[in-house]
Enzyme design. Sequence first.
Site, short mmCIF file in Angstrom:
data_model
loop_
_atom_site.label_atom_id
_atom_site.label_comp_id
_atom_site.label_asym_id
_atom_site.label_seq_id
_atom_site.Cartn_x
_atom_site.Cartn_y
_atom_site.Cartn_z
N HIS A 99 0.81 -1.23 0.00
CA HIS A 99 0.00 0.00 0.00
C HIS A 99 0.83 1.27 0.00
O HIS A 99 0.28 2.35 0.22
CB HIS A 99 -0.93 0.05 1.22
CG HIS A 99 -1.94 -1.04 1.27
ND1 HIS A 99 -3.23 -0.87 0.82
CD2 HIS A 99 -1.86 -2.30 1.71
CE1 HIS A 99 -3.90 -2.00 0.99
NE2 HIS A 99 -3.09 -2.89 1.53
N LYS B 189 -8.65 13.74 4.64
CA LYS B 189 -7.75 12.58 4.60
C LYS B 189 -6.72 12.80 5.68
O LYS B 189 -6.64 13.89 6.26
CB LYS B 189 -7.07 12.46 3.23
CG LYS B 189 -6.45 13.78 2.72
CD LYS B 189 -5.82 13.63 1.35
CE LYS B 189 -6.80 13.68 0.22
NZ LYS B 189 -6.80 12.50 -0.60
N ARG B 190 -5.90 11.78 6.00
CA ARG B 190 -4.84 11.99 6.97
C ARG B 190 -3.96 13.16 6.53
O ARG B 190 -3.76 13.39 5.33
CB ARG B 190 -3.99 10.71 7.13
CG ARG B 190 -4.73 9.59 7.84
CD ARG B 190 -5.17 9.99 9.24
NE ARG B 190 -4.03 10.15 10.11
CZ ARG B 190 -3.54 9.18 10.88
NH1 ARG B 190 -4.13 8.01 10.91
NH2 ARG B 190 -2.49 9.39 11.63
N LYS C 143 0.46 14.48 0.78
CA LYS C 143 -0.91 14.72 0.36
C LYS C 143 -1.16 16.22 0.09
O LYS C 143 -2.18 16.59 -0.47
CB LYS C 143 -1.89 14.20 1.41
CG LYS C 143 -1.84 12.67 1.58
CD LYS C 143 -2.78 12.22 2.69
CE LYS C 143 -2.65 10.74 3.03
NZ LYS C 143 -3.34 9.85 2.07
N THR D 230 -8.76 6.36 -1.76
CA THR D 230 -10.10 5.77 -1.85
C THR D 230 -11.17 6.82 -1.56
O THR D 230 -12.30 6.69 -2.01
CB THR D 230 -10.25 4.59 -0.87
OG1 THR D 230 -9.71 4.98 0.40
CG2 THR D 230 -9.53 3.36 -1.37
N LYS E 78 -15.10 7.76 -3.23
CA LYS E 78 -16.34 8.06 -2.51
C LYS E 78 -16.95 9.37 -3.03
O LYS E 78 -18.16 9.48 -3.25
CB LYS E 78 -16.08 8.16 -1.00
CG LYS E 78 -15.64 6.85 -0.38
CD LYS E 78 -15.02 7.01 1.01
CE LYS E 78 -14.20 5.77 1.35
NZ LYS E 78 -13.31 5.97 2.51
C1 26Q Z 1 3.60 2.07 10.72
C2 26Q Z 1 4.50 1.94 11.77
C3 26Q Z 1 4.08 1.69 13.05
C4 26Q Z 1 2.74 1.60 13.27
C5 26Q Z 1 1.84 1.73 12.23
C6 26Q Z 1 2.26 1.94 10.95
C7 26Q Z 1 1.30 2.11 9.84
C8 26Q Z 1 -0.07 2.04 10.04
C9 26Q Z 1 -0.97 2.24 9.02
C10 26Q Z 1 1.72 2.38 8.55
C11 26Q Z 1 0.82 2.57 7.52
C12 26Q Z 1 -0.54 2.50 7.74
C13 26Q Z 1 -1.55 2.76 6.72
C14 26Q Z 1 -1.30 3.05 5.47
C15 26Q Z 1 -2.37 3.41 4.52
O1 26Q Z 1 -3.50 3.66 4.90
N1 26Q Z 1 -2.08 3.46 3.22
C16 26Q Z 1 -3.08 3.82 2.23
O2 26Q Z 1 -3.73 2.64 1.78
C17 26Q Z 1 -4.83 2.94 0.95
C18 26Q Z 1 -5.53 1.65 0.62
O3 26Q Z 1 -4.78 0.91 -0.29
C19 26Q Z 1 -4.39 3.71 -0.28
O4 26Q Z 1 -5.54 4.08 -1.00
C20 26Q Z 1 -3.59 4.94 0.09
O5 26Q Z 1 -3.06 5.54 -1.06
C21 26Q Z 1 -2.47 4.55 1.06
O6 26Q Z 1 -1.79 5.71 1.50
#
Ligand code: 26Q
Length: 840
Positions: free
Chosen positions: A380, A572-573, A578, A680, A684
């Site tokens: 991702h 979004k985050r 972004k 995503t 929406k």
């Molecule tokens: C990393 C280190 C320690 C703890 C947590 C994490 C962590 C947690 C969540 C790292 C990444 C995430 C989430 C990433 C994420 O949401 N990526 C997004 O995924 C979507 C679904 O595929 C995409 O549409 C987005 O482009 C992408 O940014």
Amino acid sequence: MYKYCNSFKLMVKSKPVDELTIVPPLGMDVESLSNCFRYYYNHTLGRSKDCKAIHYPYKALGYTLRDRLMERWKETRSAYEETDCKRTYYLSLEFLMGRALSNCMLNLDLNETVQKSFYQLGLDLEEIAECEQDAGLGNGGLGRLAACFLDSCATLQLPVKGYGLRYEYGMFKQRIEQGHQVEETDHWLLNGNPWELERPEYTQRIKFGGYTEYHTNNKGKMTVYWNGTRDVLAIPYDIPIPGFKNGTVNTLRLWKAAATDEFDLDEFNSGSYTEAVEEKNSAEHITMVLYPNDSSENGKELRLRQQYFLASASLQDVIREWLMHHDDFSEFAQKNCFQLNDTHPTVSIAEFMRLLIDDYEHTWDEAWSITSKCMAYTNHTLLPEALEKWSVPLFKCLLPRLLEIIYEINSRFLKQVAMHWPGDAARIRQMSIIEEGPVPQVRMAYLAIVGSFSVNGVAALHTELLEKGLFNNFYQLWPEKFNNKTNGVTPRRWLAGCNPELRQLITKHIGSEKWIKDLSQLSKLEKHLNKKDFRNQWKKIKLSNKAKLALLVKAECDVNFNTDALFDVQVKRIHEYKRQLLNILHVIHLYNRIKAGDTKNWTNRCVLIGGKAAPGYAMAKLTIKLISNVAEIINNDPQADGLLKVAFFPNYNVSAMEVICPGTDLSEQISTAGKEASGTGNMKFMMNGALTIGTLDGANIEIREEVGDDNFFLFGLTAEEVENSRNQYNPVNIINNDKDIDAVIKMLESGYFNQCEPQLFDPILHSIKNPYDMWMTLADFRSYIDAQEEVSMAYQDTKRWTTMSIMNTLSSSKFSTDRTMEEYNQDIWKLDKVAAHQIK
Ligand code: 26Q
């Protein structure tokens, strides 16, 4: 026969007689629901009419509906068991489910019935539904994607089960205090959760720490023992996942950590009773809190504990169920698949090897043949800093047996690399699962690729960039493993559920509700595109949704949004890639125009920005502060009144998006090209008839392809241009050669937005002006301003705008997760669909 489960000492002496489980189906009519509701409210919950706490009627309704789900759940399980069908397990550290109540009513087709029942009972359904806490067990896109996938799998009748963690505290709640983000805990389970079913009889035991010992057993075979461990129990909680009006209810199984009842006897005998009991605490910490997506949290021991806890509990659970109906593992790989949601659950690959070799006496080759045929990995992210690594010493201390297995996987893999590229030592170093250095690291993405038969990206561009860039060596070695699966969103929650007026209009013009399960039918609306009546209703619905959003903005931000204005939204985050910064720079540009009296042909705008910053991400937090300060100044300037409003939306979450996306005119998808894997939220908005202003990044490219160039506001460099122009990037030059951009920067530098806090925004100014700015914000600023001007002009041409809006919804069918799941199934899982026996 006695069945004995390792820690939960449950004995079942005999099979229960049918009398126990044969029950007549529950009524789905108003009277049955009302009776059931009254029973729960009065008897189970023991409340009276004087009780003012709103969550009791909510809970009573939850139980009433859960009972209806329960019957269908049983039927679904029986159907899967009877057909002995192939299954997929979706392993994910995050499932961002949001609320369950309205989704359940929609999928059981009970909306009207509950409305009627509540009307008779004198209760306000909307108010009661509002009191449900979001299940915020995810950060953002990746977690919400997992939730949409489960919805589509249940609707398509695919035997897919989700496995995750039951965090006590989900994603933090965001408050804005004087423009700053303040984090609060999200104790979402405080009032109980009527949607979960505890299953202590399936508790698993998870090992941590200890050491390995090698012994030759009585058959002369070398056996490994992992001893001296400190074990933790994993207790499963099941959440029902209903399909849309099809009698299927799939399962999301979430694990909660609990201490074993064994005390450390040495400590106990030496009188340290409390210390011995304290162990309990540390065990239960494992599922206490969801990690925010924060690079400062990288490498934390507790996170690795969470990952292994999920992997081990889920694999043991799948094996337990498998062995109930099969004698050995000979058919396991044909009948089971594990989809890894990013690298987070990737330790599963090593754990499955351990279980097969150490617990079920397979040879390495047998175990590898099974494991590598059932694992599939979804990536991702393209940001190199987001790739997971674990320090070898930490790994060794926490999971010594797993590290041994990873070393063995790596050594065998590197032999393959050496065969493929003889004499290429550099290649071996580059591709090794173990990164050498002062502290060697386990590269989880490489382990995932080596151990999986499928590796996929989440949008066409993203997959291409993985193949050409990040994972190119692996792509050269195994091109057949790589495939693209463009993301989607579920049209149940993200169109039919959140936009009931549009649902009705679409249904009326298509002639049935079948489109909710088959979004390609939206193209049938094309023949109404130029019909006056249809267009007028379309506009009316957008206006009504804007009014609802305006009410929410008033309540949450205390800012007045006028529904005549263009609603311009970015939620979004908060992350530099972004580029919320680019958005607010444009807002400042518009404000400059107002101040300069340059408002001929002006389009009134309401700009809404929302999202959470990771608690340790200073730049993201400062961006929120900047947005808040700019909003404060503009909203209080009478000169800007009616022309421009700006609001920062606090605590953006799934439920907020259900109000935001139907009321949006313009969707901001403005990441630096090549950085957003898919996105995503963009889908929406499109489904709900918003137009996109966006870069050629992630799924934006495919959105534009579907809707046509004329119905999309494109700007900015391509991913290729970004990389090719990095070396020549000179932001100061750009400022000096563009008076509008110069004016914006001067405005910021003058301290106009931080009069009481000098220098506050210096870090932002430095990053914008830095020639090494990773996100190259200014490279796209002129092109963004021009595209926004086109947006303004298009919005004034109501006829054109309405056509574009309809075209967006009409062209959105590719972005249904139903399509995404069909593709995963065809190319990766190869599951048969299994229909459950329908209860009338
Ligand atoms: C990393 C280190 C320690 C703890 C947590 C994490 C962590 C947690 C969540 C790292 C990444 C995430 C989430 C990433 C994420 O949401 N990526 C997004 O995924 C979507 C679904 O595929 C995409 O549409 C987005 O482009 C992408 O940014």
